[in-house]
Design a protein around this motif. Sequence first.
Motif, PDB file in Angstrom:
ATOM      1  N   SER A 165       0.812  -1.215   0.000  1.00  0.00           N
ATOM      2  CA  SER A 165       0.000   0.000   0.000  1.00  0.00           C
ATOM      3  C   SER A 165       0.850   1.272   0.000  1.00  0.00           C
ATOM      4  O   SER A 165       0.356   2.350  -0.320  1.00  0.00           O
ATOM      5  N   GLU A 166       2.130   1.141   0.330  1.00  0.00           N
ATOM      6  CA  GLU A 166       3.009   2.297   0.392  1.00  0.00           C
ATOM      7  C   GLU A 166       3.776   2.528  -0.905  1.00  0.00           C
ATOM      8  O   GLU A 166       4.533   3.504  -1.013  1.00  0.00           O
ATOM      9  N   CYS A 167       3.594   1.629  -1.891  1.00  0.00           N
ATOM     10  CA  CYS A 167       4.427   1.676  -3.092  1.00  0.00           C
ATOM     11  C   CYS A 167       3.572   1.689  -4.355  1.00  0.00           C
ATOM     12  O   CYS A 167       2.483   1.093  -4.387  1.00  0.00           O
ATOM     13  N   PRO A 168       4.042   2.330  -5.420  1.00  0.00           N
ATOM     14  CA  PRO A 168       3.292   2.330  -6.681  1.00  0.00           C
ATOM     15  C   PRO A 168       3.345   0.966  -7.354  1.00  0.00           C
ATOM     16  O   PRO A 168       4.353   0.251  -7.280  1.00  0.00           O
ATOM     17  N   ARG A 169       2.241   0.605  -8.008  1.00  0.00           N
ATOM     18  CA  ARG A 169       2.221  -0.620  -8.796  1.00  0.00           C
ATOM     19  C   ARG A 169       3.098  -0.449 -10.033  1.00  0.00           C
ATOM     20  O   ARG A 169       3.308   0.669 -10.507  1.00  0.00           O
ATOM     21  N   ILE A 170       3.602  -1.550 -10.539  1.00  0.00           N
ATOM     22  CA  ILE A 170       4.404  -1.528 -11.757  1.00  0.00           C
ATOM     23  C   ILE A 170       3.745  -2.439 -12.784  1.00  0.00           C
ATOM     24  O   ILE A 170       3.555  -3.639 -12.525  1.00  0.00           O
ATOM     25  N   ASP A 171       3.361  -1.861 -13.914  1.00  0.00           N
ATOM     26  CA  ASP A 171       2.723  -2.642 -14.974  1.00  0.00           C
ATOM     27  C   ASP A 171       3.773  -2.984 -16.030  1.00  0.00           C
ATOM     28  O   ASP A 171       4.300  -2.100 -16.708  1.00  0.00           O
ATOM     29  N   TYR A 172       4.075  -4.265 -16.152  1.00  0.00           N
ATOM     30  CA  TYR A 172       5.077  -4.717 -17.121  1.00  0.00           C
ATOM     31  C   TYR A 172       4.405  -5.132 -18.420  1.00  0.00           C
ATOM     32  O   TYR A 172       3.335  -5.755 -18.409  1.00  0.00           O
ATOM     33  N   PRO A 173       4.993  -4.801 -19.563  1.00  0.00           N
ATOM     34  CA  PRO A 173       4.411  -5.195 -20.852  1.00  0.00           C
ATOM     35  C   PRO A 173       4.454  -6.708 -21.035  1.00  0.00           C
ATOM     36  O   PRO A 173       5.313  -7.395 -20.477  1.00  0.00           O
ATOM     37  N   LYS A 174       3.528  -7.203 -21.831  1.00  0.00           N
ATOM     38  CA  LYS A 174       3.516  -8.634 -22.113  1.00  0.00           C
ATOM     39  C   LYS A 174       4.709  -8.990 -23.006  1.00  0.00           C
ATOM     40  O   LYS A 174       5.093  -8.213 -23.878  1.00  0.00           O
ATOM     41  N   PRO A 175       5.276 -10.161 -22.828  1.00  0.00           N
ATOM     42  CA  PRO A 175       6.424 -10.562 -23.662  1.00  0.00           C
ATOM     43  C   PRO A 175       6.004 -10.796 -25.100  1.00  0.00           C
ATOM     44  O   PRO A 175       4.879 -11.220 -25.375  1.00  0.00           O
TER      45      PRO A 175
ATOM     46  N   ARG B  26      -1.723 -15.061   4.697  1.00  0.00           N
ATOM     47  CA  ARG B  26      -2.112 -14.234   5.847  1.00  0.00           C
ATOM     48  C   ARG B  26      -1.283 -12.963   5.952  1.00  0.00           C
ATOM     49  O   ARG B  26      -1.794 -11.909   6.350  1.00  0.00           O
ATOM     50  N   ILE B  27      -0.019 -13.023   5.571  1.00  0.00           N
ATOM     51  CA  ILE B  27       0.854 -11.855   5.696  1.00  0.00           C
ATOM     52  C   ILE B  27       1.403 -11.409   4.337  1.00  0.00           C
ATOM     53  O   ILE B  27       1.214 -10.263   3.920  1.00  0.00           O
ATOM     54  N   ASN B  28       2.097 -12.307   3.635  1.00  0.00           N
ATOM     55  CA  ASN B  28       2.774 -11.894   2.402  1.00  0.00           C
ATOM     56  C   ASN B  28       1.808 -11.383   1.347  1.00  0.00           C
ATOM     57  O   ASN B  28       2.058 -10.366   0.695  1.00  0.00           O
ATOM     58  N   LEU B  29       0.703 -12.102   1.137  1.00  0.00           N
ATOM     59  CA  LEU B  29      -0.282 -11.667   0.139  1.00  0.00           C
ATOM     60  C   LEU B  29      -1.066 -10.463   0.639  1.00  0.00           C
ATOM     61  O   LEU B  29      -1.265  -9.487  -0.094  1.00  0.00           O
ATOM     62  N   ALA B  30      -1.499 -10.502   1.892  1.00  0.00           N
ATOM     63  CA  ALA B  30      -2.341  -9.438   2.430  1.00  0.00           C
ATOM     64  C   ALA B  30      -1.580  -8.119   2.557  1.00  0.00           C
ATOM     65  O   ALA B  30      -2.135  -7.044   2.274  1.00  0.00           O
ATOM     66  N   GLU B  31      -0.320  -8.159   2.967  1.00  0.00           N
ATOM     67  CA  GLU B  31       0.394  -6.923   3.255  1.00  0.00           C
ATOM     68  C   GLU B  31       1.398  -6.518   2.167  1.00  0.00           C
ATOM     69  O   GLU B  31       1.673  -5.332   1.985  1.00  0.00           O
ATOM     70  N   TYR B  32       1.949  -7.531   1.450  1.00  0.00           N
ATOM     71  CA  TYR B  32       3.002  -7.239   0.471  1.00  0.00           C
ATOM     72  C   TYR B  32       2.607  -7.624  -0.964  1.00  0.00           C
ATOM     73  O   TYR B  32       3.455  -7.647  -1.851  1.00  0.00           O
ATOM     74  N   ALA B  33       1.341  -7.921  -1.185  1.00  0.00           N
ATOM     75  CA  ALA B  33       0.825  -8.258  -2.514  1.00  0.00           C
ATOM     76  C   ALA B  33       1.488  -9.513  -3.107  1.00  0.00           C
ATOM     77  O   ALA B  33       1.632  -9.633  -4.314  1.00  0.00           O
ATOM     78  N   GLY B  34       1.897 -10.428  -2.240  1.00  0.00           N
ATOM     79  CA  GLY B  34       2.455 -11.689  -2.701  1.00  0.00           C
ATOM     80  C   GLY B  34       3.736 -11.534  -3.502  1.00  0.00           C
ATOM     81  O   GLY B  34       3.793 -11.930  -4.675  1.00  0.00           O
ATOM     82  N   PRO B  35       4.812 -10.990  -2.904  1.00  0.00           N
ATOM     83  CA  PRO B  35       6.034 -10.720  -3.675  1.00  0.00           C
ATOM     84  C   PRO B  35       6.723 -11.981  -4.181  1.00  0.00           C
ATOM     85  O   PRO B  35       7.544 -11.910  -5.096  1.00  0.00           O
ATOM     86  N   GLU B  36       6.428 -13.151  -3.601  1.00  0.00           N
ATOM     87  CA  GLU B  36       7.033 -14.398  -4.063  1.00  0.00           C
ATOM     88  C   GLU B  36       6.833 -14.613  -5.550  1.00  0.00           C
ATOM     89  O   GLU B  36       7.698 -15.149  -6.243  1.00  0.00           O
ATOM     90  N   ALA B  37       5.664 -14.218  -6.026  1.00  0.00           N
ATOM     91  CA  ALA B  37       5.330 -14.433  -7.438  1.00  0.00           C
ATOM     92  C   ALA B  37       6.152 -13.536  -8.359  1.00  0.00           C
ATOM     93  O   ALA B  37       6.200 -13.784  -9.565  1.00  0.00           O
ATOM     94  N   ARG B  38       6.802 -12.512  -7.794  1.00  0.00           N
ATOM     95  CA  ARG B  38       7.572 -11.584  -8.620  1.00  0.00           C
ATOM     96  C   ARG B  38       9.077 -11.701  -8.397  1.00  0.00           C
ATOM     97  O   ARG B  38       9.847 -11.585  -9.341  1.00  0.00           O
TER      98      ARG B  38
END
Length: 543
Positions: free
Chosen positions: A426-436, A473-485
């Motif tokens: 919530s403290e950071c801007p989203r980043i939209d990456y172009p499709k490959p 409970r934490i990573n997805l809820a608070e950090y938007a699931g950074p593992e996936a990125r």
Amino acid sequence: MEREAMEFDVVIVGAGPAGLAAAIRLRTLAVEKGNDLSVCVLEKGSEVGAHILSGAVIEPRAFDELIPDWRDKGAPMDQPAGDDRFLFLTQGRAIPLPAPPQMHNKGNFIVSLGNVCRWLAEQAEAMGVEIYPGFAAAEVLFHDDGSVKGVATGAMGVGKDGQPTEQFEPGMELHAKQTIFAEGCRGSLTKGLMSRFNLREGVQPQTYGIGIKELWEVDASVHKPGLIEHTIGWPVPSDVYGGSFQYHFGDNMVAVGFVIGLDYKNPHLSPFDEFQRFKTHPAIRPTFENARRVAYGARALAEGGWQSIPKLSFPGGVLVGDTAGFLNVPKIKGTHTAMKSGMLAAEAVFDHLTADKAGAAGGYQEAVQASWLGQELKKVRNIRPSFKWGLWGGLGYSALEAYVFRGAMPWTLGHHEDHAALKKASECPRIDYPKPDGKLTFDRLSSVYLSNTNHEENQPCHLTLKDDTVPTRINLAEYAGPEARFCPAGVYEFVEDQAGAGQRLQINFQNCVHCKTCDIKDPTQNINWVVPQGGDGPNYPNM
């Protein structure tokens, strides 16, 4: 079933540059002194070099000391370094800058580090070293007095449920008078040793980067043998430490990659996608437009430098190479320093064994500090942490260090834990990456395919969670699931739970390229990377 045991004077965990240099130096000393020292090297990859990934430009200083006639013996270092280019990228421009003195490469060589390690293994075996690829050291063994006794390889043929299958084979114990840990960055056994022996007491936290690399076969018209090009700036913002490399070598081959410091703050950032976006820059695209991508891989790098090097010896063992953190970040080189650490460790271990002493091999830490390795790292110790002030602050300070103080400043800057740098989504801007587009830029799965990664599916997942509830409970809820990125291989993805309970984390461990980024950057430190079955993982060709 009981495990069988084998006895050696020295067991080395990892057949990278540091481990192989240690093995060769040990056997060289044994021959010189008439001591029949038995040396064994374990390698978790299917073959030596299978898990080795680096840029790579090699400074031959350690080779000159270890194997003075390496040229006559056919070492695969055929491409001398040529022109050095250093560029600052904006979104549409490439501005030439003077290359910092540490990045001058006259006398160096562009290589496949995997092939260099294969050659080093041949030299080691010719000297009597036993090398066992496909055997992952999964456990440290200890004597009753707490000293290291050796290691045990992981069992084979264990099913997903943790139970033995029909193909079950117990692991093997390898006992040694001294064990040299050369696991590479963020070694899984080294992590436990750090805690057990309190090896990080009094030193700065280690900080890391992730390096993502592709190998391309390009058109002859754009190939410039020996060209070494580095960039900073776009596409990453100025508060993110990162930059690219391009190395031209061989038959129209170009190694291209991007390194991003894992102390970045925005959880929406994806190092993989930043690298793909980098290749679309007008100054970069022409090299790859009519080219063919032939290989892909990723690896974490220990960037802490001098102030983050832990205690290097402990009862029964020593640490060498990138598992201890000997990378020279301003040079963007770690092979020569890793090899030197292995050689110094070998000398300390040899002296320790020939004196028939117990406990820790004395003198290794002091030898590192007094050597050119220690002097080199101490001189540049403040450059990487200066980038906590952003790109321009870091460049300005680095110039002051390089041209005025020349490494002789009386202070030492500090580091912080990378996972703690991540801010809430919530403290950071989203980043939209172009499709490959599938020609210049690619997705993760097609990239992993080029790494030749394979894991036997019917085995326990080697990416373990301390608490299964934390990812959602934490990573997805608070950090938007950074593992996936932050994972460059598509291992982690959040999918809809079939029971209708929202999203859950799915771990596709078969995709894992063993980069260790998840173990480092997970904001809750809930992910613990352990070795899979021996031989599983990437099989890098010519990387």
